[in-house]
Design a protein around this motif. Structure first.
Motif, PDB file in Angstrom:
ATOM      1  N   GLN A 118       0.589  -1.215   0.061  1.00 18.83           N
ATOM      2  CA  GLN A 118       0.125  -0.190   0.043  1.00 18.83           C
ATOM      3  C   GLN A 118       0.907   1.115  -0.094  1.00 18.83           C
ATOM      4  OE1 GLN A 118      -2.979  -1.249  -0.404  1.00 18.83           O
ATOM      5  NE2 GLN A 118      -1.898  -3.215  -0.119  1.00 18.83           N
ATOM      6  N   LEU A 119       2.032   1.170   0.347  1.00 12.89           N
ATOM      7  CA  LEU A 119       3.036   2.380   0.586  1.00 12.89           C
ATOM      8  C   LEU A 119       4.197   2.433  -0.482  1.00 12.89           C
ATOM      9  CD1 LEU A 119       3.485   1.942   4.462  1.00 12.89           C
ATOM     10  CD2 LEU A 119       1.942   3.457   3.430  1.00 12.89           C
ATOM     11  N   ASP A 120       4.488   1.277  -1.018  1.00 13.62           N
ATOM     12  CA  ASP A 120       5.584   1.342  -2.151  1.00 13.62           C
ATOM     13  C   ASP A 120       5.206   0.855  -3.539  1.00 13.62           C
ATOM     14  OD1 ASP A 120       7.810   0.819  -3.409  1.00 13.62           O
ATOM     15  OD2 ASP A 120       8.884  -0.163  -1.922  1.00 13.62           O
ATOM     16  N   PRO A 121       5.105   1.803  -4.318  1.00 13.04           N
ATOM     17  CA  PRO A 121       4.417   1.322  -5.675  1.00 13.04           C
ATOM     18  C   PRO A 121       5.325   0.438  -6.526  1.00 13.04           C
ATOM     19  CG  PRO A 121       4.336   3.970  -5.557  1.00 13.04           C
ATOM     20  CD  PRO A 121       5.187   3.176  -4.464  1.00 13.04           C
ATOM     21  N   GLU A 122       6.797   0.475  -6.153  1.00  6.81           N
ATOM     22  CA  GLU A 122       7.602  -0.586  -6.747  1.00  6.81           C
ATOM     23  C   GLU A 122       7.332  -1.903  -6.046  1.00  6.81           C
ATOM     24  OE1 GLU A 122      12.191  -1.476  -7.169  1.00  6.81           O
ATOM     25  OE2 GLU A 122      11.934   0.206  -5.883  1.00  6.81           O
ATOM     26  N   PHE A 123       7.110  -2.044  -4.801  1.00  4.19           N
ATOM     27  CA  PHE A 123       6.713  -3.345  -4.279  1.00  4.19           C
ATOM     28  C   PHE A 123       5.357  -3.880  -4.643  1.00  4.19           C
ATOM     29  CE2 PHE A 123       5.257  -6.177  -0.984  1.00  4.19           C
ATOM     30  CZ  PHE A 123       6.140  -6.901  -0.876  1.00  4.19           C
ATOM     31  N   ALA A 124       4.353  -2.723  -4.912  1.00  7.11           N
ATOM     32  CA  ALA A 124       3.165  -3.213  -5.194  1.00  7.11           C
ATOM     33  C   ALA A 124       2.877  -4.033  -6.564  1.00  7.11           C
ATOM     34  CB  ALA A 124       2.351  -1.922  -5.276  1.00  7.11           C
ATOM     35  N   ARG A 125       3.799  -3.656  -7.598  1.00  9.69           N
ATOM     36  CA  ARG A 125       3.648  -4.640  -8.751  1.00  9.69           C
ATOM     37  C   ARG A 125       3.886  -5.960  -8.578  1.00  9.69           C
ATOM     38  NH1 ARG A 125       7.458  -6.370 -11.184  1.00  9.69           N
ATOM     39  NH2 ARG A 125       9.014  -4.975 -10.214  1.00  9.69           N
ATOM     40  N   PRO A 126       5.137  -6.190  -8.026  1.00  9.41           N
ATOM     41  CA  PRO A 126       5.274  -7.862  -7.659  1.00  9.41           C
ATOM     42  C   PRO A 126       4.293  -8.401  -6.736  1.00  9.41           C
ATOM     43  CG  PRO A 126       6.902  -6.652  -6.743  1.00  9.41           C
ATOM     44  CD  PRO A 126       6.340  -5.567  -7.597  1.00  9.41           C
ATOM     45  N   PHE A 127       3.916  -7.686  -5.603  1.00 14.59           N
ATOM     46  CA  PHE A 127       2.933  -8.081  -4.836  1.00 14.59           C
ATOM     47  C   PHE A 127       1.588  -8.594  -5.498  1.00 14.59           C
ATOM     48  CE2 PHE A 127      -0.356  -7.874  -1.747  1.00 14.59           C
ATOM     49  CZ  PHE A 127       0.115  -8.699  -0.532  1.00 14.59           C
ATOM     50  N   ARG A 128       1.223  -7.665  -6.451  1.00 15.86           N
ATOM     51  CA  ARG A 128      -0.009  -7.880  -7.088  1.00 15.86           C
ATOM     52  C   ARG A 128       0.160  -9.075  -7.922  1.00 15.86           C
ATOM     53  NH1 ARG A 128      -0.504  -2.213  -7.683  1.00 15.86           N
ATOM     54  NH2 ARG A 128       0.489  -2.230  -9.601  1.00 15.86           N
ATOM     55  N   GLU A 129       1.332  -9.461  -8.552  1.00 17.40           N
ATOM     56  CA  GLU A 129       1.388 -10.531  -9.253  1.00 17.40           C
ATOM     57  C   GLU A 129       1.419 -11.735  -8.533  1.00 17.40           C
ATOM     58  OE1 GLU A 129       5.493  -9.549 -11.109  1.00 17.40           O
ATOM     59  OE2 GLU A 129       4.820  -8.021 -12.580  1.00 17.40           O
ATOM     60  N   TRP A 130       1.878 -11.495  -7.333  1.00 18.87           N
ATOM     61  CA  TRP A 130       1.846 -12.861  -6.380  1.00 18.87           C
ATOM     62  C   TRP A 130       0.226 -13.066  -6.210  1.00 18.87           C
ATOM     63  CZ3 TRP A 130       0.226 -12.672  -1.424  1.00 18.87           C
ATOM     64  CH2 TRP A 130      -0.027 -13.768  -0.579  1.00 18.87           C
ATOM     65  N   VAL A 131      -0.374 -12.059  -5.899  1.00 19.46           N
ATOM     66  CA  VAL A 131      -1.796 -12.189  -5.418  1.00 19.46           C
ATOM     67  C   VAL A 131      -2.436 -12.781  -6.679  1.00 19.46           C
ATOM     68  CG1 VAL A 131      -3.859 -10.731  -5.318  1.00 19.46           C
ATOM     69  CG2 VAL A 131      -1.729 -10.314  -3.708  1.00 19.46           C
ATOM     70  N   GLU A 132      -2.088 -12.429  -7.891  1.00 11.26           N
ATOM     71  CA  GLU A 132      -2.810 -12.865  -9.112  1.00 11.26           C
ATOM     72  C   GLU A 132      -2.644 -14.374  -9.293  1.00 11.26           C
ATOM     73  OE1 GLU A 132      -5.390 -11.915 -11.146  1.00 11.26           O
ATOM     74  OE2 GLU A 132      -5.155 -10.090  -9.590  1.00 11.26           O
TER      75      GLU A 132
END
Length: 215
Positions: A118-132
């Motif tokens: 929620q705080l780091d856009p750079e981290f949000a991308r790989p995190f969303r990929e993991w969620v998917e």
């Protein structure tokens, strides 16, 4: 001597499988021991005995490395069940998912990853990929069930997938109710009651908690 020394290199592109796995294992272990914020490439290099320069060549960011490691670890702990029946498969999946409650360090690490996303856009991308990648497991499960006639043809499988993960994330992050593997079958049955052909209910919707599945 670091584990990757002496391996043949072509511009840093060739990976030693043993060194690659050592880095992933180290990242996953450290994530659950100290959390993402305190996790550094230096600490991963020290734990894995793979040179820091090599790690930087193989992964473009700490976020990509950590989420690749976490994706692998979670896939091992919560595999894709395929026993031939949706309620049993979903019960097994939820039981493993809820089993994180028995491992406080794992739960804390996952809470930290969600907060970081929620705080780091750079981290949000790989995190969303993991969620998917985890959503894809459930979607495949539901698709197989629809092909077998266990789910209404017009059922919204994307929404069903949200309903599978919703209680897990809400309870994990808010803590208003426990994540209990013993509730997996009842939760699966309630979810499926609205999408079974003919609207039929299973015994599980009447409170059968079934057998827990823990990691």
């Amino acid at each position: 001597m670091s584990i990757d020394e002496g391996a043949p290199r072509r511009g840093g592109r060739t990976r030693s499988p043993q060194a690659h796995q050592a880095v992933l294992d180290a990242a996953a272990e450290l994530l659950e021991e100290i959390g993402y914020q305190a996790l550094t490439i230096e600490k991963i290099a020290e734990r894995s005995r793979v040179a820091k320069s090599t790690i930087y060549r193989w992964w473009r960011s700490r976020a990509d490395l950590v989420m690749e490691a976490y994706t692998q670890r979670v896939a091992e702990r919560v595999p894709d069940p395929d026993a031939g029946g949706l309620e049993d498969d979903l019960t097994a999946f939820l039981g493993r998912l809820y089993g994180i409650a028995g491992y406080p360090l794992r739960a804390r690490a996952l809470q930290g990853l969600m907060a970081e996303a929620q705080l780091d856009p750079e981290f949000a991308r790989p995190f969303r990929e993991w969620v998917e990648s985890r959503r894809a497991v459930v979607l495949a499960m539901l698709e197989r069930a629809r092909e077998r006639g266990e789910v209404e043809p017009g059922a919204d499988l994307e929404h069903m997938t949200d309903l599978v993960f919703g209680p897990f994330w809400y309870r994990l992050l808010v803590g208003h109710a426990p994540l209990d593997p013993a509730e997996a079958r009842a939760h699966a049955a309630r979810l499926l009651d609205g999408v079974r052909p003919g609207g039929g209910q299973s015994d599980g919707s009447k409170g059968d908690k079934g057998r827990p599945h823990t990691p």
